[in-house]
Design a protein around this motif. Structure first.
Motif, PDB file in Angstrom:
ATOM      1  N   ARG A 218       3.871  28.458  31.721  1.00  0.00           N
ATOM      2  CA  ARG A 218       3.256  29.609  31.053  1.00  0.00           C
ATOM      3  C   ARG A 218       4.262  30.279  30.112  1.00  0.00           C
ATOM      4  N   ALA A 219       3.789  30.610  28.928  1.00  0.00           N
ATOM      5  CA  ALA A 219       4.669  31.225  27.935  1.00  0.00           C
ATOM      6  C   ALA A 219       4.990  32.668  28.308  1.00  0.00           C
ATOM      7  N   PHE A 220       6.210  33.085  28.003  1.00  0.00           N
ATOM      8  CA  PHE A 220       6.600  34.481  28.205  1.00  0.00           C
ATOM      9  C   PHE A 220       7.672  34.813  27.186  1.00  0.00           C
ATOM     10  N   THR A 221       7.648  36.052  26.717  1.00  0.00           N
ATOM     11  CA  THR A 221       8.571  36.550  25.681  1.00  0.00           C
ATOM     12  C   THR A 221       8.726  35.556  24.535  1.00  0.00           C
ATOM     13  N   GLY A 222       7.612  34.955  24.145  1.00  0.00           N
ATOM     14  CA  GLY A 222       7.644  34.051  22.995  1.00  0.00           C
ATOM     15  C   GLY A 222       8.215  32.685  23.260  1.00  0.00           C
ATOM     16  N   ARG A 223       8.379  32.342  24.525  1.00  0.00           N
ATOM     17  CA  ARG A 223       8.970  31.039  24.856  1.00  0.00           C
ATOM     18  C   ARG A 223       8.053  30.273  25.808  1.00  0.00           C
ATOM     19  N   ALA A 224       7.851  28.993  25.511  1.00  0.00           N
ATOM     20  CA  ALA A 224       7.111  28.100  26.405  1.00  0.00           C
ATOM     21  C   ALA A 224       8.011  26.914  26.710  1.00  0.00           C
ATOM     22  N   ASN A 225       8.404  26.769  27.966  1.00  0.00           N
ATOM     23  CA  ASN A 225       9.284  25.677  28.380  1.00  0.00           C
ATOM     24  C   ASN A 225       8.470  24.479  28.851  1.00  0.00           C
ATOM     25  N   LEU A 226       9.010  23.294  28.593  1.00  0.00           N
ATOM     26  CA  LEU A 226       8.345  22.063  28.973  1.00  0.00           C
ATOM     27  C   LEU A 226       9.213  21.310  29.966  1.00  0.00           C
ATOM     28  N   PHE A 227       8.579  20.714  30.985  1.00  0.00           N
ATOM     29  CA  PHE A 227       9.293  20.063  32.071  1.00  0.00           C
ATOM     30  C   PHE A 227       8.764  18.648  32.296  1.00  0.00           C
ATOM     31  N   ALA A 228       9.644  17.805  32.843  1.00  0.00           N
ATOM     32  CA  ALA A 228       9.224  16.456  33.208  1.00  0.00           C
ATOM     33  C   ALA A 228       8.374  16.526  34.465  1.00  0.00           C
TER      34      ALA A 228
ATOM     35  N   PHE B 142      11.572  24.509  17.861  1.00  0.00           N
ATOM     36  CA  PHE B 142      11.241  23.540  18.918  1.00  0.00           C
ATOM     37  C   PHE B 142      12.488  22.704  19.188  1.00  0.00           C
ATOM     38  N   ALA B 143      13.018  22.784  20.418  1.00  0.00           N
ATOM     39  CA  ALA B 143      14.248  22.064  20.779  1.00  0.00           C
ATOM     40  C   ALA B 143      13.984  21.169  21.979  1.00  0.00           C
ATOM     41  N   THR B 144      14.609  19.977  21.991  1.00  0.00           N
ATOM     42  CA  THR B 144      14.426  19.023  23.085  1.00  0.00           C
ATOM     43  C   THR B 144      15.776  18.513  23.573  1.00  0.00           C
TER      44      THR B 144
ATOM     45  N   ARG C 184       7.150  12.562  25.382  1.00  0.00           N
ATOM     46  CA  ARG C 184       6.493  12.093  26.598  1.00  0.00           C
ATOM     47  C   ARG C 184       7.557  11.542  27.537  1.00  0.00           C
ATOM     48  N   ILE C 185       7.159  11.302  28.765  1.00  0.00           N
ATOM     49  CA  ILE C 185       8.049  10.683  29.741  1.00  0.00           C
ATOM     50  C   ILE C 185       7.586   9.239  29.954  1.00  0.00           C
ATOM     51  N   ALA C 186       8.493   8.298  29.720  1.00  0.00           N
ATOM     52  CA  ALA C 186       8.210   6.894  30.018  1.00  0.00           C
ATOM     53  C   ALA C 186       8.683   6.637  31.447  1.00  0.00           C
TER      54      ALA C 186
ATOM     55  N   VAL D  28      12.876  19.747  29.688  1.00  0.00           N
ATOM     56  CA  VAL D  28      13.138  18.752  28.653  1.00  0.00           C
ATOM     57  C   VAL D  28      13.016  19.314  27.244  1.00  0.00           C
ATOM     58  N   ALA D  29      12.341  20.464  27.090  1.00  0.00           N
ATOM     59  CA  ALA D  29      12.164  21.035  25.751  1.00  0.00           C
ATOM     60  C   ALA D  29      11.727  22.483  25.870  1.00  0.00           C
ATOM     61  N   THR D  30      11.814  23.184  24.745  1.00  0.00           N
ATOM     62  CA  THR D  30      11.342  24.570  24.712  1.00  0.00           C
ATOM     63  C   THR D  30      10.809  24.896  23.320  1.00  0.00           C
TER      64      THR D  30
END
Length: 534
Positions: free
Chosen positions: A81-91, A116-118, A159-161, A131-133
């Motif tokens: 869930r996004a908060f303070t303008g940031r959405a983190n992505l996880f494996a 967008f950083a990975t 994506r995750i392979a 893995v990214a934000t």
């Protein structure tokens, strides 16, 4: 989006840009101003607050970040869930992170407000690893910019392979001089590399470094159900016609690429047999330190094809950290010896355990201990002999009168053994490949043992430290490759370098010895009497 200062009453509905502290009031950045906030500001006498307001056509930072994050997330990616303008992505599962670099660049090119950083592409990740934000810099953006970033993702930028290869066969080819413990260590290191992918070694074979033997081993492992075969050669692959690639071709396999612009890891061979991947491992793959082999191995375990263009594109960032198993520069070989090894005799100690007399000047069979040790070093294959003196230096040098040695005085001898090691290593000639460190109080060390250590010293085969061993005990002297001189130079106190031997165990060549000579140091009156009586 409107941005600027406003009175508390006019700020209702706006979002604070900065954290405000006034008296007992703490109004955090990102707070939406309502009646309660206005009252608190008025109580503390705050007349102005900087806020931002969304206008028609704008979306909030959290809405924008969440929308872009959902767009970039492909298979195996979980969006928080996004908060303070940031959405983190996880494996969402273990595997390799696959990144569409062009898509990432397109997203970051939409507007400076959207970032967008990975993690690095093809990085092995575990379940739950970030893995990214996606981060929105302002408190909101125009909806059309958010939409442009979503369009730039085009169905997923990462994506995750998941790992798909689980059954690995290992072949080690053998040549004289390759110790069984080196192969054992290689298997252990390889098993540790495979473990995070859930893969394991189903079978391993050790065969002569011969095309016929290797072909039979490859066929056997493939027949046993290996989904990947790795060959560790006793000798590095030098050409597409060398033993390992020739054996692969001999069973109907194909060589896809030989060599890669990653160092260490240059001499890697990638091919296939019966549609299954076959790797000819570079020598550095015997080390647990990251090298080019890891980059290819993990992709294959994830079922990703490694193309020639991908291999040749690894040059930028391909110069990895130095590892001790990397071969030393080739030099012209002399007819009788291809190693330049110096001998360093440590003779600077204060003999505190002798109760007064200098043990190095004590006699055994009519000769002073330090002279016995030095003469054995001179009689060995060592090209030159350096004697480190300190305590009673003049007497030690007098005892060695007439011998062709180089004296080096250690002014810090009172600080302990390490200071003498450093003094001796500093004096080793620049052209020397290594140095055998001898203790001046070990008169049972023979020139033959020193020669055997020098013979075992083989940098081209990964034997960078040579040490005598009996019944599992490691003794003295120890021969050190120049690779370790920097580490020897930071030793301290009255301790030797045993911990360095353990640290670099994969490059240690053990030389079997009999008797107690490699373990007998004369540092007490009782030890001296025992030696005289033996």
């Amino acid at each position: 989006m409107k941005f600027g200062p406003a009175s508390p009453a006019d700020a209702i509905g706006g979002v604070t840009v900065h954290t405000l502290r006034q008296g007992s009031l703490v109004l955090k950045k990102g707070t939406t101003i309502g009646p309660a906030e206005v009252a608190a500001l008025d109580r503390e006498g705050v007349r102005e607050v900087v806020v931002v307001r969304l206008e028609d056509g704008d979306v909030s930072e959290d809405v924008a970040a969440a929308g872009i994050a959902r767009a970039v997330a492909g298979e195996g990616i979980h969006v928080e869930r996004a908060f303070t303008g940031r959405a983190n992505l996880f494996a969402a599962k273990a595997g390799l992170l696959v990144v569409d670099r062009a898509a990432v660049d397109r997203i970051n090119g939409v507007d400076e407000a959207i970032t967008f950083a990975t993690l690095a592409a093809f990085k092995p990740v575990v379940e739950g690893e970030m893995v990214a934000t996606v981060k929105l810099i302002p408190f909101g953006v125009e909806a059309k910019l958010r939409d442009a970033a979503v369009e730039a993702a085009k169905g997923g930028a990462l994506r995750i392979a998941p790992y798909v290869i689980k059954r690995v066969g290992i072949i080690s080819t053998l040549l004289p001089g390759l110790a069984p413990k080196v192969v054992d260590k290689t298997l252990k290191v390889t098993a540790e590399r495979l473990a995070p992918a859930g893969a394991s070694i189903i079978a391993e074979r050790r065969v002569l470094h011969d095309e016929t033997a290797l072909k039979a081993a490859m066929k056997e492992l493939l027949g046993l159900g290996a989904e990947l075969v790795i060959v560790f050669g006793a000798s590095a692959i030098a050409d597409r016609r060398d033993v390992i690639p020739a054996a692969l071709a001999g069973i109907g396999g194909a060589i896809e690429h030989f060599g890669m612009p990653v160092d260490p890891g240059n001499l890697l061979l990638i091919g296939n047999a019966n549609g299954l991947p076959v790797l000819g491992a570079p020598g550095c793959a015997r080390s647990p330190v990251e090298n080019g082999f890891d980059w290819v191995l993990m992709r294959l375990l994830a079922g990703l094809k490694v193309t020639r263009s991908e291999l040749t594109g690894m040059g930028v960032g391909g110069l990895l950290m130095e590892i001790v198993t990397r071969p030393q520069p080739r030099e012209s070989l002399e007819p009788d010896d291809n190693r330049h090894v110096s001998a360093v005799v440590l003779a600077a100690g204060r003999s505190t355990r002798m109760g007064g007399p200098n043990k190095l000047l004590a006699e055994l069979d009519g000769q002073k201990l330090v002279r016995i040790v030095t003469e054995q070093a001179l009689a060995s294959k060592a090209r030159d002999v350096i004697v480190v003196t300190g305590h009673q230096a003049e007497l030690i040098e007098k005892a060695l009168a007439g011998l062709k040695v180089t004296f080096v005085r250690n002014p810090d001898f009172a600080k302990g053994l390490a200071s003498s090691v450093k003094a001796g290593v500093s004096a080793v000639p620049r052209q020397a490949d290594g140095a055998v460190i001898c203790l001046g109080d070990m008169p049972m060390i023979s020139s033959d043992l020193i020669d055997r250590l020098i013979d075992a010293f083989a940098p081209d085969r990964g034997n960078l430290i040579a040490v005598p061993v009996s019944d599992g005990r490691r003794g003295n002297p120890v021969l050190w490759s120049r690779r370790f001189f920097n580490e020897l130079m930071v030793l301290d106190g009255d301790v030797g370098a045993r911990h360095l031997i353990a640290k670099h165990n994969e490059v240690v060549a053990e030389v079997p010895v009999e008797g107690d000579g490699a373990f007998l140091d004369i540092d007490t009156p009782q030890a001296l009497e025992a030696a005289r009586g033996s």
